[in-house]
Write a protein that holds these residues in place. Structure first.
Motif, PDB file in Angstrom:
ATOM      1  N   GLU A 117      -9.325   0.246 -15.401  1.00 36.06           N
ATOM      2  CA  GLU A 117      -9.073   0.535 -14.005  1.00 36.06           C
ATOM      3  C   GLU A 117      -9.391   1.803 -13.407  1.00 36.06           C
ATOM      4  O   GLU A 117      -8.875   3.014 -14.003  1.00 36.06           O
ATOM      5  N   ASP A 118     -10.493   1.861 -12.935  1.00 38.00           N
ATOM      6  CA  ASP A 118     -10.892   3.410 -12.551  1.00 38.00           C
ATOM      7  C   ASP A 118     -10.015   3.964 -11.638  1.00 38.00           C
ATOM      8  O   ASP A 118      -9.563   3.415 -10.585  1.00 38.00           O
ATOM      9  N   GLY A 119      -9.908   5.201 -11.685  1.00 37.01           N
ATOM     10  CA  GLY A 119      -9.120   6.295 -10.920  1.00 37.01           C
ATOM     11  C   GLY A 119      -7.671   5.904 -10.778  1.00 37.01           C
ATOM     12  O   GLY A 119      -6.903   6.496  -9.816  1.00 37.01           O
ATOM     13  N   LEU A 120      -7.124   5.264 -11.717  1.00 40.36           N
ATOM     14  CA  LEU A 120      -5.658   4.808 -11.665  1.00 40.36           C
ATOM     15  C   LEU A 120      -5.185   5.305 -13.265  1.00 40.36           C
ATOM     16  O   LEU A 120      -5.623   5.621 -13.983  1.00 40.36           O
ATOM     17  N   THR A 129       0.391  -2.070 -13.265  1.00 47.55           N
ATOM     18  CA  THR A 129      -0.774  -2.878 -13.712  1.00 47.55           C
ATOM     19  C   THR A 129      -0.448  -3.380 -15.182  1.00 47.55           C
ATOM     20  O   THR A 129      -1.537  -3.814 -15.707  1.00 47.55           O
ATOM     21  N   ALA A 294      -4.370  -3.916  -9.244  1.00 43.84           N
ATOM     22  CA  ALA A 294      -5.197  -2.692  -8.843  1.00 43.84           C
ATOM     23  C   ALA A 294      -5.843  -2.530  -7.584  1.00 43.84           C
ATOM     24  O   ALA A 294      -5.668  -1.310  -7.232  1.00 43.84           O
ATOM     25  N   GLN A 295      -6.239  -3.792  -7.025  1.00 48.22           N
ATOM     26  CA  GLN A 295      -6.985  -3.094  -5.666  1.00 48.22           C
ATOM     27  C   GLN A 295      -5.635  -3.137  -4.671  1.00 48.22           C
ATOM     28  O   GLN A 295      -6.072  -2.381  -3.862  1.00 48.22           O
ATOM     29  N   ILE A 297      -3.121  -1.502  -5.248  1.00 51.72           N
ATOM     30  CA  ILE A 297      -2.706  -0.223  -5.434  1.00 51.72           C
ATOM     31  C   ILE A 297      -3.710   0.751  -4.746  1.00 51.72           C
ATOM     32  O   ILE A 297      -3.286   1.768  -3.776  1.00 51.72           O
ATOM     33  N   ARG A 298      -4.906   0.483  -4.808  1.00 57.46           N
ATOM     34  CA  ARG A 298      -5.915   1.166  -4.180  1.00 57.46           C
ATOM     35  C   ARG A 298      -5.936   1.102  -2.602  1.00 57.46           C
ATOM     36  O   ARG A 298      -6.093   2.091  -2.090  1.00 57.46           O
ATOM     37  N   ASP A 299      -5.586   0.143  -2.149  1.00 57.12           N
ATOM     38  CA  ASP A 299      -5.450  -0.290  -0.692  1.00 57.12           C
ATOM     39  C   ASP A 299      -4.177   0.280  -0.337  1.00 57.12           C
ATOM     40  O   ASP A 299      -3.861   0.245   0.966  1.00 57.12           O
TER      41      ASP A 299
END
Length: 336
Positions: A117-120, A129, A294-295, A297-299
């Protein structure tokens, strides 16, 4: 040849109930050389789970008890230092059943997943996650089958699983009611995790508060506790309710088997369904859940809290602290 010395937390004696610090011992040993098919992982984060109480119990549940003198079973996240397996290379980030230790020499079966997972933060692979978030995802969506407009009640609502359940229920168009212990956790439920209602079972009549919060009944109950809390919630089920049994944190022992109010009449009259699940049954679908989590969280649609203890020396007492309610999020041990 490995020159690393490995600090390991081993099970020293078998607890009768909740494991305490004196049931464990920290020892030091050499890290063995790799055999074909193995990898060497440097653990960076160790997980602390309520389920560990069952893993060291003398009565087996869904897994064999940890043996006396063995490294304490646990999920951990870290980095591959050496590899004698074609699917792994030095630098890979991995999460799996690596145990409470600084270094783990394991085969591929111990690896739950590679972390991509990029950036986490890596720590999230043991929480929102990781198995906690994945448990919330499949337990709620597959087992509970929420419908828009449902009233969803969650016990241990501020915990690592419960907090994700409440938020995924909101994303599914539901109204959420969280049950937690103490004003700090109730505030966290409302302010961080977005519950519509949060009930402090320690300072309120749960019966009265639940009746006020759920005037049309409980459509879906995500049960992390069992025991007295669940006895009350079952009395408030709506017709067609679903009860998801994820954990039984309030049950002190399975020997003798606990007695209490019976669920059958509630299930019959309300035409309700009660189902337990074990997250390992969903292993082939883990990536499906992680991608969605993950998405979110990014959002900014899925929030989390972590309770990080610094140093492996905190591991022996970490489970007992969890059951005392000391943590204010997913409990982790960061290895310095």
């Amino acid at each position: 040849m490995n020159n690393n010395r490995n600090r390991q937390v081993i099970l020293k004696s078998r607890p009768a109930d909740i494991p305490q610090a004196d049931h464990f011992e920290i020892i030091e040993s050499d890290v063995p050389d790799l055999r074909d098919g193995q990898i060497l992982v440097q653990n960076l984060y160790l997980s602390v789970e309520p389920a560990m109480r069952g893993w060291v119990s003398s009565v087996a549940n869904y897994s064999e008890p940890v043996r006396i003198g063995e490294v304490m079973r646990s999920f951990a996240a870290g980095e591959v230092l050496q590899s004698a397996h074609p699917d792994f290379k030095p630098g890979d980030k991995v999460m799996g059943m690596f145990g409470w230790q600084e270094f783990a020499v394991v085969g591929p079966a111990a690896v739950t997943r590679k972390i991509g997972e990029d950036g986490l933060p890596l720590s999230l692979s043991l929480g929102v996650t990781g198995l906690n978030g994945i448990t919330a995802f499949f337990g709620l969506l597959d087992v509970g089958q929420p419908r828009p407009g449902d009233t969803v009640v969650v016990s241990t609502a501020a915990g690592a699983v419960g907090s994700a359940v409440g938020q995924i229920a909101k994303l599914s168009g539901c109204r959420t009611v969280g049950i937690a212990g103490g004003p700090a956790k109730v505030a966290q439920c409302r302010e961080l995790f977005g519950y519509d209602v949060a009930i402090d079972y320690k300072s309120n009549s749960l019966e009265t508060a639940l009746a006020a919060a759920c005037p049309a009944g409980v459509d879906l109950y995500f049960d992390n506790t069992g025991g007295a809390i669940s006895d009350i919630v079952l009395r408030h089920l709506a017709v067609g309710a679903r009860v998801v049994i994820c954990g039984t944190a309030s049950v002190s022992s399975w020997n003798p088997w606990p007695n209490g109010p019976r669920a059958e009449r509630h299930l019959l009259v309300k035409r309700a369904r009660m189902q337990g699940f074990v997250i390992f049954d969903y292993a082939p679908r883990f990536e499906e859940a992680v991608t969605r989590l993950a998405q979110w969280i990014r959002d900014g649609r899925l929030r989390y809290s972590e309770d990080v203890l610094e140093g492996i020396e905190h591991a022996p007492g970490a489970i007992a602290g969890l059951y005392r309610g000391e943590n204010t999020g997913k409990r982790l041990i960061r290895i310095r």
